[in-house]
Design a protein around this motif. Structure first.
Motif: not given
Length: 58
Positions: A3-25
């Motif tokens: 569940g934690w891995a999926l949560t961080f994956f979703i955070v990475a996708i949302v951050a990538g869509i919004l343009g926060f490359a550092g947070i997404a990575g």
């Protein structure tokens, strides 16, 4: 743990869509690490169960 891995994956996708490359990575890296730990623990658990000789109960 999965569940934690999926949560961080979703955070990475949302951050990538919004343009926060550092947070997404960073979130994607954390998700990969947690997922690998999950897979290793799953394999250890399956091997330990097989060595014990008991079948899993459904």
């Amino acid at each position: 743990m999965l569940g934690w891995a999926l949560t961080f994956f979703i955070v990475a996708i949302v951050a990538g869509i919004l343009g926060f490359a550092g947070i997404a990575g960073a979130a994607a890296g954390i998700a990969k690490i947690i997922f690998m730990i999950f897979v290793v623990l799953l394999v250890i658990s399956l091997v330990a169960n097989a060595l014990r000789g008991k079948t899993p109960k459904l």
